[in-house]
Design a protein around this motif. Structure first.
Motif, PDB file in Angstrom:
ATOM      1  N   VAL A 145      54.632 -57.506 -20.160  1.00 18.70           N
ATOM      2  CA  VAL A 145      55.519 -57.891 -19.790  1.00 18.70           C
ATOM      3  C   VAL A 145      56.600 -57.580 -21.270  1.00 18.70           C
ATOM      4  CG1 VAL A 145      55.860 -60.026 -20.971  1.00 18.70           C
ATOM      5  CG2 VAL A 145      57.223 -59.375 -19.167  1.00 18.70           C
ATOM      6  N   LEU A 146      55.648 -57.178 -22.161  1.00 18.86           N
ATOM      7  CA  LEU A 146      56.454 -56.988 -23.182  1.00 18.86           C
ATOM      8  C   LEU A 146      56.649 -55.054 -23.101  1.00 18.86           C
ATOM      9  CD1 LEU A 146      55.608 -59.108 -26.379  1.00 18.86           C
ATOM     10  CD2 LEU A 146      57.282 -59.148 -24.513  1.00 18.86           C
ATOM     11  N   HIS A 147      55.312 -54.646 -22.602  1.00 23.57           N
ATOM     12  CA  HIS A 147      55.201 -53.102 -22.588  1.00 23.57           C
ATOM     13  C   HIS A 147      55.463 -52.087 -21.683  1.00 23.57           C
ATOM     14  CE1 HIS A 147      52.030 -55.259 -24.714  1.00 23.57           C
ATOM     15  NE2 HIS A 147      52.254 -54.514 -26.123  1.00 23.57           N
ATOM     16  N   GLY A 148      55.768 -53.023 -20.246  1.00 25.73           N
ATOM     17  CA  GLY A 148      56.528 -51.917 -19.863  1.00 25.73           C
ATOM     18  C   GLY A 148      57.623 -52.223 -18.579  1.00 25.73           C
ATOM     19  N   PRO A 149      58.482 -51.644 -17.743  1.00 27.13           N
ATOM     20  CA  PRO A 149      59.751 -52.065 -17.224  1.00 27.13           C
ATOM     21  C   PRO A 149      60.075 -53.181 -16.138  1.00 27.13           C
ATOM     22  CG  PRO A 149      58.718 -49.304 -16.695  1.00 27.13           C
ATOM     23  CD  PRO A 149      58.386 -50.054 -17.495  1.00 27.13           C
ATOM     24  N   TRP A 150      59.102 -53.336 -15.677  1.00 28.65           N
ATOM     25  CA  TRP A 150      59.140 -53.751 -14.482  1.00 28.65           C
ATOM     26  C   TRP A 150      57.731 -54.943 -14.166  1.00 28.65           C
ATOM     27  CZ3 TRP A 150      62.671 -53.175 -10.556  1.00 28.65           C
ATOM     28  CH2 TRP A 150      63.601 -52.905 -10.473  1.00 28.65           C
ATOM     29  N   PHE A 151      57.730 -56.357 -14.026  1.00 25.89           N
ATOM     30  CA  PHE A 151      56.920 -57.993 -13.514  1.00 25.89           C
ATOM     31  C   PHE A 151      57.165 -58.142 -12.527  1.00 25.89           C
ATOM     32  CE2 PHE A 151      55.269 -61.023 -14.782  1.00 25.89           C
ATOM     33  CZ  PHE A 151      54.024 -61.009 -16.064  1.00 25.89           C
ATOM     34  N   VAL A 152      55.875 -58.177 -11.892  1.00 28.56           N
ATOM     35  CA  VAL A 152      55.439 -58.882 -10.582  1.00 28.56           C
ATOM     36  C   VAL A 152      55.086 -60.408 -11.005  1.00 28.56           C
ATOM     37  CG1 VAL A 152      53.814 -58.641  -8.399  1.00 28.56           C
ATOM     38  CG2 VAL A 152      54.976 -57.006  -9.591  1.00 28.56           C
ATOM     39  N   HIS A 153      55.550 -61.480 -10.952  1.00 24.73           N
ATOM     40  CA  HIS A 153      55.527 -63.288 -11.117  1.00 24.73           C
ATOM     41  C   HIS A 153      55.436 -63.442  -9.252  1.00 24.73           C
ATOM     42  CE1 HIS A 153      56.530 -64.161 -14.965  1.00 24.73           C
ATOM     43  NE2 HIS A 153      57.613 -64.318 -14.808  1.00 24.73           N
ATOM     44  N   VAL A 169      57.452 -61.481  -6.424  1.00 23.91           N
ATOM     45  CA  VAL A 169      58.554 -61.122  -6.543  1.00 23.91           C
ATOM     46  C   VAL A 169      58.265 -60.176  -7.708  1.00 23.91           C
ATOM     47  CG1 VAL A 169      59.652 -62.736  -5.750  1.00 23.91           C
ATOM     48  CG2 VAL A 169      59.751 -62.851  -7.476  1.00 23.91           C
ATOM     49  N   THR A 170      58.880 -58.841  -7.117  1.00 26.80           N
ATOM     50  CA  THR A 170      59.332 -57.964  -8.793  1.00 26.80           C
ATOM     51  C   THR A 170      60.202 -57.697  -9.108  1.00 26.80           C
ATOM     52  OG1 THR A 170      57.047 -56.188  -7.523  1.00 26.80           O
ATOM     53  CG2 THR A 170      58.760 -55.328  -9.159  1.00 26.80           C
ATOM     54  N   ASP A 204      65.169 -58.416  -1.539  1.00 24.16           N
ATOM     55  CA  ASP A 204      64.648 -58.201  -0.272  1.00 24.16           C
ATOM     56  C   ASP A 204      62.755 -57.934  -1.031  1.00 24.16           C
ATOM     57  OD1 ASP A 204      63.189 -60.135   2.250  1.00 24.16           O
ATOM     58  OD2 ASP A 204      63.677 -58.029   3.130  1.00 24.16           O
ATOM     59  N   ALA A 205      63.984 -56.311  -0.513  1.00 23.11           N
ATOM     60  CA  ALA A 205      62.699 -55.327  -0.649  1.00 23.11           C
ATOM     61  C   ALA A 205      61.482 -55.864  -1.723  1.00 23.11           C
ATOM     62  CB  ALA A 205      63.511 -54.366  -1.288  1.00 23.11           C
ATOM     63  N   ARG A 206      61.993 -56.759  -2.477  1.00 18.76           N
ATOM     64  CA  ARG A 206      60.875 -56.760  -3.715  1.00 18.76           C
ATOM     65  C   ARG A 206      60.906 -58.123  -3.979  1.00 18.76           C
ATOM     66  NH1 ARG A 206      63.872 -56.542  -8.569  1.00 18.76           N
ATOM     67  NH2 ARG A 206      65.941 -55.408  -7.477  1.00 18.76           N
ATOM     68  N   VAL A 207      60.447 -58.502  -2.648  1.00 20.45           N
ATOM     69  CA  VAL A 207      59.659 -59.308  -2.299  1.00 20.45           C
ATOM     70  C   VAL A 207      58.286 -59.675  -1.185  1.00 20.45           C
ATOM     71  CG1 VAL A 207      59.833 -62.356  -1.101  1.00 20.45           C
ATOM     72  CG2 VAL A 207      61.743 -61.019  -2.453  1.00 20.45           C
ATOM     73  N   LEU A 208      57.704 -60.034  -1.979  1.00 19.21           N
ATOM     74  CA  LEU A 208      56.169 -59.844  -1.012  1.00 19.21           C
ATOM     75  C   LEU A 208      55.492 -60.928  -0.022  1.00 19.21           C
ATOM     76  CD1 LEU A 208      54.298 -57.753   0.143  1.00 19.21           C
ATOM     77  CD2 LEU A 208      53.342 -58.148  -1.760  1.00 19.21           C
ATOM     78  N   PRO A 209      55.176 -61.544   0.783  1.00 21.11           N
ATOM     79  CA  PRO A 209      54.842 -62.804   0.939  1.00 21.11           C
ATOM     80  C   PRO A 209      53.535 -62.507   1.576  1.00 21.11           C
ATOM     81  CG  PRO A 209      56.289 -61.867   2.558  1.00 21.11           C
ATOM     82  CD  PRO A 209      56.208 -61.158   2.166  1.00 21.11           C
TER      83      PRO A 209
END
Length: 395
Positions: A145-153, A169-170, A204-209
């Motif tokens: 998380v400290l080294h890139g622009p995006w994170f997936v939780h 969720v991204t 919604d486009a960044r949410v993955l069931p």
């Protein structure tokens, strides 16, 4: 976007190998400062390694799993923390490749590739709202998380009817609060701090069931649907990627042991050269055997992922469980190899400037990870082979 020709496996792995000396130069600084050095991050990006799991239409390589694990192993040979973050990035990139294509257009926009961190612990809740979800939560162990622009939780989607289901969720890393709590014995440079989301809107486009993805292999991308990279099941693919850092760390222990060996004697014995002692010969052979065995498990799961996706074959529960077994076995064998070499390195290896003491702490930290833990993975495989239901959803 224009598709560029991707380098073959020997070339892209060579690029990772060429970075090892640079990575090692900064390893002590990285551990002290608990983050990766900017020069290391630039080297990884300039070598095109961030594009390994990026779709070809964005100039990515869509590399096979065999290539990915070799690259991770080499980066980990430079520093286990970099290899661990890169492992998280590769899983994060893979998950983003399952999102709707319009979301990928935004996330994969950088032509050099992108570091996308990942946390698999469902530490938050997502509640539906117009056009997406509102995310709240607190997540430890946020590697990358400290080294890139995006994170997936990971989070739990709470429906209006009270129903609950897991989602990924991204989010932009800059939208997350950071708790600077990464004060650890090993993998210190990963900067795997705790993050916090407070009423964060995620479209919604960044949410993955996750249930359709894990149980049925369904995802939301149209343009990646035919790519073998995104036809692999999540758990076997993640097992291959996750097993590689430990192998690289064990190889690093081998390297630094032999760098010191010519100058060493065995104190309080008549051996003026450690290389003359039969005990040393036994230790070297034992470590070599364990590293080779760890490599076997890493490459076996990678080969199975590549072969089964290329053939369009389905996965049995036993095959999925064996992927977890391979990951756990590789992790354990790497730790055992490092222990042999650390023991053979003598009392002088405890000084802070001796790389093998950092390597030893890194491989221990890898072994303690909840998903990689050898005991957990051995039990899971044994359960399935005994005809019982797996006791995890990550299969």
């Amino acid at each position: 976007m224009k598709t560029t020709e991707s380098p073959g496996r020997p070339e892209i792995v060579r690029r990772a190998t060429d970075l090892v000396d640079l990575i090692r130069k900064h390893a002590a600084w990285q551990e002290e400062n608990r983050v990766l050095h900017e020069e290391v991050l630039e080297g990884v990006a300039d070598a095109g390694l961030l594009k390994l799991r990026v779709p070809a239409r964005y100039g990515g390589h869509e590399a096979d799993m065999g290539t990915v694990v070799e690259v991770i192993s080499e980066l980990s040979r430079g520093d286990g923390s970099l290899g661990w973050v890169f492992n998280a990035w590769m899983n994060g990139c893979w998950l983003v490749g399952l999102l709707p294509d319009e979301a990928q257009d935004e996330i994969f926009a950088d032509p050099k590739g992108v570091g996308i961190g990942l946390s698999v612990s469902p530490g938050g809740t997502a509640r539906p709202t117009a056009g997406g979800v509102v995310l709240n939560g607190r997540w430890p162990f946020c590697s990358g998380v400290l080294h890139g622009p995006w994170f997936v939780h990971s989070a739990v989607l709470v429906g209006e009817d009270g129903g609950r289901s897991p989602v990924m969720v991204t989010v932009p890393a800059s939208d997350l609060g950071v708790v600077d709590d990464w004060h650890t014995a090993g993998l210190r440079a990963t900067g795997s701090v705790t993050t916090v989301a407070e009423d964060l809107f995620v479209p919604d486009a960044r949410v993955l069931p996750m249930v359709p993805l894990l149980a049925e292999g369904r995802h939301r991308s149209r343009l990646n649907a035919d790519s073998p990279v995104w036809q692999a099941p999540f758990s076997p693919a993640a097992s291959a990627v996750g097993s590689a850092p430990a192998l690289g760390v064990a190889q690093a222990a081998w390297d630094v042991f032999f760098e010191r060996l010519p100058e060493r004697r065995i104190t309080f014995t008549r051996y003026e050269r450690q290389t003359d002692a039969p005990l040393t010969h036994h230790q070297v052979a034992e470590a070599a055997m364990k590293i080779d065995e760890a490599g076997f498990h890493v490459r076996r799961v990678a080969r199975r992922v590549d072969a089964k996706t290329a053939a369009g074959e389905s996965w049995t529960a036993a095959e999925r469980a064996m992927s977890r077994l391979d990951m756990g076995a590789a992790t354990q064998l790497a730790k055992e190899a490092v222990d042999v070499l650390k023991t053979a390195s003598g009392g002088s290896s405890i000084y802070a400037d001796a790389p093998i003491q950092r390597i030893e702490r890194d491989v221990l930290a890898i072994n303690l990870h909840g998903v990689l833990h050898p005991n957990t993975n051995m039990e899971l495989y044994g359960r399935v082979r005994c005809g019982l239901e797996p006791n995890t959803d990550l299969l």
